[in-house]
Scaffold this motif. Sequence first.
Motif, short mmCIF file in Angstrom:
data_model
loop_
_atom_site.label_atom_id
_atom_site.label_comp_id
_atom_site.label_asym_id
_atom_site.label_seq_id
_atom_site.Cartn_x
_atom_site.Cartn_y
_atom_site.Cartn_z
N GLU A 1 -0.88 3.02 2.84
CA GLU A 1 -0.85 3.57 4.20
C GLU A 1 -2.19 3.29 4.88
OE1 GLU A 1 0.56 7.58 4.41
OE2 GLU A 1 2.13 7.25 2.92
N LEU A 2 -2.41 2.02 5.21
CA LEU A 2 -3.73 1.58 5.65
C LEU A 2 -4.10 2.13 7.01
CD1 LEU A 2 -3.61 -2.16 4.47
CD2 LEU A 2 -4.47 -0.14 3.25
N GLU A 3 -3.15 2.20 7.93
CA GLU A 3 -3.48 2.67 9.27
C GLU A 3 -3.95 4.12 9.24
OE1 GLU A 3 -1.30 3.25 13.62
OE2 GLU A 3 -0.43 1.89 12.13
N GLN A 4 -3.22 4.96 8.50
CA GLN A 4 -3.61 6.37 8.40
C GLN A 4 -4.92 6.52 7.62
OE1 GLN A 4 -1.86 8.84 9.99
NE2 GLN A 4 -3.63 10.09 9.48
N ALA A 5 -5.10 5.68 6.61
CA ALA A 5 -6.35 5.71 5.85
C ALA A 5 -7.53 5.39 6.74
CB ALA A 5 -6.27 4.71 4.68
N GLU A 6 -7.39 4.38 7.60
CA GLU A 6 -8.48 4.00 8.50
C GLU A 6 -8.78 5.12 9.49
OE1 GLU A 6 -9.75 0.58 11.77
OE2 GLU A 6 -7.96 0.30 10.53
#
Length: 504
Positions: free
Chosen positions: A200-205
Amino acid sequence: MEQREPLVAGQVPQLDLEVKALLNAGRLPEANSLFDQVVSRVPPGADRWQRSAVLVNRAKLAWRLGRIPLALELAAEGWTDLDGEHSDNAAAAQAMHALAYLLEGIGNRRAAVDMLRLSVQVARKAAETSEDGVEVLAHCLQGLGGTLNFRAISSPPDRAPAIFEEARGYLKEGLELVEDEQMRRALLAAYSRSLAGVGELEQAEENARETLRQAEDAGDKWAMAVSGWVLAVVRREQDRLVEARTLASRAVAAAEAINDPSLLLRFSLDLADICARMDDHVGEATALRCSVAAGKTATETLQEGLAQALEQRRVAVQAQRLAVAAQEAAARDPLTGLANRLGLERAAAGLLESTAARGRVPWLVLVDVDRFKGVNDDAGHAAGDATLREIAQLLRRECRSADLVARWAGDEFVVLLGDPGANSMEVGPTVAERIRAAVDHHDWTMVLGTTRRPTVSIGVAAGPAKLDQLFAAADMALYRAKRHGRNRVEVEPHAEVPEPVPGT
């Protein structure tokens, strides 16, 4: 004296929190100085669990400051206090959390995770009854989730997602509980890494950037380092390697600033991986050297700390031996090497009680050198001392190892018979006569030359298992032996002698 509020369950003393904040801000000299002021203070009103939590938390601070022997000492003391029932105690959970950090630091990774899981279990029960328990639960969840993140990173690719998912669950739960800003940053940073781990890269960023913003406002370099690292991981997964390298380099620099070898090792390895993907061999080599240096620093710190701890233990053992030797010396006569009056009084009670318990008759033999002043006057005090040493040797020879032989005072000796045996009604006078004859027939030429050789008068008594009563009775018998011509044995007939137990 400054007054402070009593410690409540799960609460960390304010000055300890200030030390941690200074560490996280990279202000190591100030952290060290403040730590020196608080390390010996235990908050008033602290119970055993609260005391354990304070001690182990301070061990964690000492570890981060590189003061390994002190960290081990504090941890051992705090761990000892943890022994016992603590099923719903917030302070116990907090102590377990800090202890797990130390276990991780010394390489006992499985024990660290087990301890963190237990801390969460205990904190959950504590959270049901107190607000402090809720804060501690959030802290324990952050520790377990963050540690599982690191486990996932080092696990095989097919197992990593499940571990990241477990970590995310704990960290999300913690975020829903916590109010403290510093703890929230720690949870959010670790949660961001879990999100990146499950894709979940977008939420992680988004979460990592929010953590970074808050950390920069607060001067929290620890959270800056972790959030920067998460952003580097996200960029790496997005194949935006130039940005990833920049972000990873900043994370490495931040980890160096707060002197955290474990973070530095992890971040530099990821930086090396990013550089390798970019064919940046110089950057890769530099990052690998950094990781090697971080690993070496951690190992050397631990080795040095353990060496210092071992030396401290050696000194403690040596001091203990010296104390025991001093105690033994205080109970021993320096001239003859026999027990002195203090030594006799210390050992007599146990010997008399064990003798009476076996149904034996306790016997005391009181020996006095006849006309010893004349020996000193005729041959000199050196010869007198030699005479006393010789008599001490004769006493040892005529008595058994179980008997207690002592120099009572001056030229007076006491023999307390250990286990007189089944024939205990006669053994006292028999031993006394043997001692008298040994002194009378001894060749004294080497010690006294042609000076009149010494003899001894002996009083013997049997009776109740009390030293003062036995001694008083034997002293009366000794007085008769002196009055009746010396160089003889007298037995006190009026001593109260218990009947021996049949068959013993």
